[in-house]
Structure formats: structure tokens, C-alpha cells
Motif scaffolding. Structure first.
Motif, PDB file in Angstrom:
ATOM      1  N   SER A   1      -6.287   1.183  11.889  1.00 33.59           N
ATOM      2  CA  SER A   1      -5.824   0.558  10.648  1.00 33.59           C
ATOM      3  C   SER A   1      -6.961   0.400   9.638  1.00 33.59           C
ATOM      4  O   SER A   1      -6.734   0.509   8.425  1.00 33.59           O
ATOM      5  N   TYR A   2      -8.186   0.174  10.098  1.00 35.22           N
ATOM      6  CA  TYR A   2      -9.322   0.062   9.186  1.00 35.22           C
ATOM      7  C   TYR A   2      -9.641   1.411   8.539  1.00 35.22           C
ATOM      8  O   TYR A   2      -9.902   1.484   7.338  1.00 35.22           O
ATOM      9  N   CYS A   3      -9.605   2.456   9.327  1.00 35.11           N
ATOM     10  CA  CYS A   3      -9.866   3.798   8.794  1.00 35.11           C
ATOM     11  C   CYS A   3      -8.773   4.200   7.813  1.00 35.11           C
ATOM     12  O   CYS A   3      -9.066   4.774   6.752  1.00 35.11           O
ATOM     13  N   ASN A   4      -7.533   3.887   8.137  1.00 27.92           N
ATOM     14  CA  ASN A   4      -6.424   4.197   7.239  1.00 27.92           C
ATOM     15  C   ASN A   4      -6.549   3.448   5.924  1.00 27.92           C
ATOM     16  O   ASN A   4      -6.313   4.019   4.849  1.00 27.92           O
ATOM     17  N   ALA A   5      -6.920   2.183   5.994  1.00 30.07           N
ATOM     18  CA  ALA A   5      -7.095   1.387   4.771  1.00 30.07           C
ATOM     19  C   ALA A   5      -8.242   1.928   3.928  1.00 30.07           C
ATOM     20  O   ALA A   5      -8.120   2.058   2.703  1.00 30.07           O
ATOM     21  N   PHE A   6      -9.354   2.272   4.580  1.00 30.56           N
ATOM     22  CA  PHE A   6     -10.489   2.830   3.840  1.00 30.56           C
ATOM     23  C   PHE A   6     -10.082   4.124   3.151  1.00 30.56           C
ATOM     24  O   PHE A   6     -10.375   4.332   1.972  1.00 30.56           O
ATOM     25  N   ASP A   7      -9.391   5.004   3.874  1.00 31.97           N
ATOM     26  CA  ASP A   7      -8.966   6.276   3.294  1.00 31.97           C
ATOM     27  C   ASP A   7      -8.038   6.069   2.098  1.00 31.97           C
ATOM     28  O   ASP A   7      -8.157   6.766   1.083  1.00 31.97           O
ATOM     29  N   SER A   8      -7.133   5.114   2.191  1.00 33.55           N
ATOM     30  CA  SER A   8      -6.219   4.831   1.081  1.00 33.55           C
ATOM     31  C   SER A   8      -6.967   4.350  -0.154  1.00 33.55           C
ATOM     32  O   SER A   8      -6.688   4.786  -1.270  1.00 33.55           O
ATOM     33  N   ILE A   9      -7.920   3.453   0.054  1.00 35.03           N
ATOM     34  CA  ILE A   9      -8.720   2.950  -1.071  1.00 35.03           C
ATOM     35  C   ILE A   9      -9.565   4.074  -1.649  1.00 35.03           C
ATOM     36  O   ILE A   9      -9.649   4.244  -2.868  1.00 35.03           O
ATOM     37  N   ASP A  10     -10.171   4.864  -0.776  1.00 34.74           N
ATOM     38  CA  ASP A  10     -11.061   5.941  -1.203  1.00 34.74           C
ATOM     39  C   ASP A  10     -10.316   7.009  -2.016  1.00 34.74           C
ATOM     40  O   ASP A  10     -10.874   7.568  -2.962  1.00 34.74           O
ATOM     41  N   LYS A  11      -9.072   7.287  -1.668  1.00 37.93           N
ATOM     42  CA  LYS A  11      -8.285   8.302  -2.369  1.00 37.93           C
ATOM     43  C   LYS A  11      -7.715   7.808  -3.697  1.00 37.93           C
ATOM     44  O   LYS A  11      -7.299   8.615  -4.523  1.00 37.93           O
ATOM     45  N   ASP A  12      -7.682   6.514  -3.890  1.00 37.08           N
ATOM     46  CA  ASP A  12      -7.084   5.931  -5.097  1.00 37.08           C
ATOM     47  C   ASP A  12      -8.133   5.832  -6.197  1.00 37.08           C
ATOM     48  O   ASP A  12      -9.090   5.065  -6.092  1.00 37.08           O
ATOM     49  N   SER A  13      -7.951   6.588  -7.250  1.00 30.21           N
ATOM     50  CA  SER A  13      -8.945   6.600  -8.336  1.00 30.21           C
ATOM     51  C   SER A  13      -9.017   5.270  -9.076  1.00 30.21           C
ATOM     52  O   SER A  13      -9.929   5.049  -9.877  1.00 30.21           O
TER      53      SER A  13
END
Length: 72
Positions: free
Chosen positions: A40-52
Motif C-alpha cells: 500500500s505504501y508503494c502504491n500510494a507513492f506511485d500514485s502521488i509520483d504520477k500525478d503532476s
């Protein structure tokens, strides 16, 4: 003189961010640091990282992460 540096968080910083958050009296009630990290931490990081519209900013003192913020 202020020695605090700021930079954008990278995926390799994630374990240190979670460890810091879980070491806080409020954070330890909601965060869980373990190795390996829950996905869940990796998924959250990826979501934030992909959001400009979002960026994770780290505060570092002598190369140690001492703070993190999400800038939206």
C-alpha cells in the motif's frame, strides 16, 4: 546558518519516510514500518509520483530525512 536542504522524494526514500512517520506518537497509530514495506505504501507513492499536481518534498539535515510534505 540553516543546513536544511530540500529535494523531491524518490522511490528509494520510501522506507525512510515510512520509518520516520511510524516513529511519531501520532504516526505510530496509523503507520506500519516493516521490511518489506506493505504494498500500500508503494502504491500510494506511485500514485502521488504520477500525478503532476502532487509532489513529495523531503527536508534533509546532513543527508538524514527529517521531514516530508506533500505539495498539492
Amino acid at each position: 546558518m540553516n543546513d536544511i536542504q530540500f529535494r523531491e522524494a524518490q522511490k528509494g526514500d520510501l522506507k525512510y519516510i515510512v520509518q520516520m512517520l511510524a516513529d511519531d506518537p501520532l504516526g505510530m497509530q496509523r503507520e506500519r514500518f516493516q521490511s518489506p514495506l506493505p504494498s500500500s505504501y508503494c502504491n500510494a507513492f506511485d500514485s502521488i509520483d504520477k500525478d503532476s499536481n502532487n509532489t513529495l518534498i523531503l527536508a534533509l539535515l546532513k543527508d538524514e530525512i527529517i521531514g516530508v510534505l506533500q505539495l498539492t
